[in-house]
Motif scaffolding. Sequence first.
Motif, PDB file in Angstrom:
ATOM      1  N   GLY A 277       9.092 -14.232  -5.793  1.00 41.43           N
ATOM      2  CA  GLY A 277      10.529 -14.428  -5.870  1.00 41.43           C
ATOM      3  C   GLY A 277      10.890 -14.900  -7.268  1.00 41.43           C
ATOM      4  O   GLY A 277      10.008 -15.215  -8.069  1.00 41.43           O
ATOM      5  N   LYS A 278      12.192 -14.963  -7.566  1.00 46.89           N
ATOM      6  CA  LYS A 278      12.627 -15.372  -8.899  1.00 46.89           C
ATOM      7  C   LYS A 278      12.664 -16.886  -9.053  1.00 46.89           C
ATOM      8  O   LYS A 278      12.839 -17.405 -10.155  1.00 46.89           O
ATOM      9  CB  LYS A 278      13.984 -14.769  -9.240  1.00 46.89           C
ATOM     10  CG  LYS A 278      13.927 -13.263  -9.408  1.00 46.89           C
ATOM     11  CD  LYS A 278      15.241 -12.695  -9.871  1.00 46.89           C
ATOM     12  CE  LYS A 278      15.131 -11.170 -10.009  1.00 46.89           C
ATOM     13  NZ  LYS A 278      16.403 -10.552 -10.431  1.00 46.89           N
TER      14      LYS A 278
ATOM     15  N   SER B 133      10.135 -21.708   4.138  1.00 48.73           N
ATOM     16  CA  SER B 133      10.956 -22.773   3.576  1.00 48.73           C
ATOM     17  C   SER B 133      10.067 -23.880   3.039  1.00 48.73           C
ATOM     18  O   SER B 133       8.921 -24.066   3.480  1.00 48.73           O
ATOM     19  CB  SER B 133      11.931 -23.334   4.616  1.00 48.73           C
ATOM     20  OG  SER B 133      11.225 -23.936   5.670  1.00 48.73           O
ATOM     21  N   LEU B 134      10.625 -24.577   2.060  1.00 49.55           N
ATOM     22  CA  LEU B 134       9.961 -25.739   1.469  1.00 49.55           C
ATOM     23  C   LEU B 134      10.940 -26.898   1.542  1.00 49.55           C
ATOM     24  O   LEU B 134      12.051 -26.806   1.007  1.00 49.55           O
ATOM     25  CB  LEU B 134       9.586 -25.436   0.012  1.00 49.55           C
ATOM     26  CG  LEU B 134       9.349 -26.632  -0.931  1.00 49.55           C
ATOM     27  CD1 LEU B 134       8.246 -27.520  -0.430  1.00 49.55           C
ATOM     28  CD2 LEU B 134       9.057 -26.128  -2.333  1.00 49.55           C
TER      29      LEU B 134
ATOM     30  N   GLU C 127      13.697 -13.008  -1.707  1.00 51.21           N
ATOM     31  CA  GLU C 127      14.897 -13.647  -2.219  1.00 51.21           C
ATOM     32  C   GLU C 127      14.769 -15.150  -2.039  1.00 51.21           C
ATOM     33  O   GLU C 127      14.498 -15.631  -0.937  1.00 51.21           O
ATOM     34  CB  GLU C 127      16.128 -13.167  -1.446  1.00 51.21           C
ATOM     35  CG  GLU C 127      16.385 -11.675  -1.525  1.00 51.21           C
ATOM     36  CD  GLU C 127      17.065 -11.285  -2.821  1.00 51.21           C
ATOM     37  OE1 GLU C 127      17.151 -10.081  -3.095  1.00 51.21           O
ATOM     38  OE2 GLU C 127      17.501 -12.180  -3.565  1.00 51.21           O
ATOM     39  N   GLN C 128      14.956 -15.879  -3.125  1.00 49.41           N
ATOM     40  CA  GLN C 128      14.884 -17.326  -3.040  1.00 49.41           C
ATOM     41  C   GLN C 128      16.264 -17.935  -3.214  1.00 49.41           C
ATOM     42  O   GLN C 128      17.057 -17.482  -4.039  1.00 49.41           O
ATOM     43  CB  GLN C 128      13.933 -17.880  -4.110  1.00 49.41           C
ATOM     44  CG  GLN C 128      12.488 -17.584  -3.808  1.00 49.41           C
ATOM     45  CD  GLN C 128      11.539 -18.367  -4.696  1.00 49.41           C
ATOM     46  OE1 GLN C 128      10.830 -17.804  -5.516  1.00 49.41           O
ATOM     47  NE2 GLN C 128      11.528 -19.689  -4.531  1.00 49.41           N
TER      48      GLN C 128
ATOM     49  N   CYS D  58      12.946 -18.938   1.145  1.00 46.87           N
ATOM     50  CA  CYS D  58      12.342 -17.718   0.631  1.00 46.87           C
ATOM     51  C   CYS D  58      12.445 -16.683   1.749  1.00 46.87           C
ATOM     52  O   CYS D  58      11.869 -16.885   2.821  1.00 46.87           O
ATOM     53  CB  CYS D  58      10.888 -18.019   0.272  1.00 46.87           C
ATOM     54  SG  CYS D  58       9.929 -16.619  -0.279  1.00 46.87           S
ATOM     55  N   ASN D  59      13.232 -15.626   1.529  1.00 46.64           N
ATOM     56  CA  ASN D  59      13.504 -14.668   2.599  1.00 46.64           C
ATOM     57  C   ASN D  59      13.197 -13.241   2.191  1.00 46.64           C
ATOM     58  O   ASN D  59      13.352 -12.860   1.031  1.00 46.64           O
ATOM     59  CB  ASN D  59      14.984 -14.749   2.998  1.00 46.64           C
ATOM     60  CG  ASN D  59      15.337 -16.080   3.602  1.00 46.64           C
ATOM     61  OD1 ASN D  59      14.823 -16.466   4.637  1.00 46.64           O
ATOM     62  ND2 ASN D  59      16.195 -16.820   2.932  1.00 46.64           N
ATOM     63  N   SER D  60      12.789 -12.459   3.178  1.00 44.82           N
ATOM     64  CA  SER D  60      12.491 -11.057   2.926  1.00 44.82           C
ATOM     65  C   SER D  60      12.797 -10.250   4.179  1.00 44.82           C
ATOM     66  O   SER D  60      12.822 -10.779   5.285  1.00 44.82           O
ATOM     67  CB  SER D  60      11.025 -10.891   2.547  1.00 44.82           C
ATOM     68  OG  SER D  60      10.700  -9.523   2.418  1.00 44.82           O
ATOM     69  N   SER D  61      13.005  -8.971   3.992  1.00 44.82           N
ATOM     70  CA  SER D  61      13.155  -8.073   5.132  1.00 44.82           C
ATOM     71  C   SER D  61      11.796  -7.493   5.523  1.00 44.82           C
ATOM     72  O   SER D  61      11.681  -6.794   6.524  1.00 44.82           O
ATOM     73  CB  SER D  61      14.135  -6.952   4.799  1.00 44.82           C
ATOM     74  OG  SER D  61      13.688  -6.240   3.669  1.00 44.82           O
ATOM     75  N   SER D  62      10.778  -7.808   4.718  1.00 38.45           N
ATOM     76  CA  SER D  62       9.440  -7.288   4.974  1.00 38.45           C
ATOM     77  C   SER D  62       8.548  -8.375   5.564  1.00 38.45           C
ATOM     78  O   SER D  62       8.783  -9.563   5.368  1.00 38.45           O
ATOM     79  CB  SER D  62       8.809  -6.793   3.663  1.00 38.45           C
ATOM     80  OG  SER D  62       9.568  -5.767   3.092  1.00 38.45           O
TER      81      SER D  62
END
Lengths: 116, 114
Positions: B105-106, B73-74, B5-6, B23-27
Amino acid sequence: DSGVTQTPKHLITATGQRVTLRCSPRSGDLSVYWYQQSLDQGLQFLIQYYNGEERAKGNILERFSAQQFPDLHSELNLSSLELGDSALYFCASSVTGGLSYNSPLHFGNGTRLTVT
Amino acid sequence: TQLLEQSPQFLSIQEGENLTVYCNSSSVFSSLQWYRQEPGEGPVLLVTVVTGGEVKKLKRLTFQFGDARKDSSLHITAAQPGDTGLYLCAGGGIYGGSQGNLIFGKGTKLSVKP
């Protein structure tokens, strides 16, 4: 310039038709990848070839097929086209078939497919 | 299914401002890449991070990989109009596996106004 060449740049066709997208990888790259980019789904991996053989498969529909030729160029065939197939189709290439610092992905500028 | 998810999805700022995109993920990912895509062109790789907590700098761009390798993160300092574009993060699974298994991510669409 990434060195990856995709043709055509734009393609407009009708539902039910079949099209072929072409990709020439960067000189020296053995792997070719195909991606579909749409506004709602983002960049989706379709399929990868390495030195002429299929290496990995993603969310590629049965109506779609691809191949990599002995000269390493690749073609993506899309058949029985539907409105929802309208998207940007990208080809990328890399030296090897695996993920590594020394073998990054290089993307072409894409083919914009519009199905009417 | 791994998902990246971005956020934010869109960002419009003035030249000279700082910004951070996430940029986040549960994985857990073995590596994470950041790309920039300009209109009419394909994504261009900016950086690859592989170690949890890793920080990489590319001129005014600072990339960080989370300690748990689930997020990144950027940060852009003093943004310029030339930074305008779509920023994509992509997570890699098992190191050495097919790059086709990159999950994208999108993207965050950044517009920097002069």
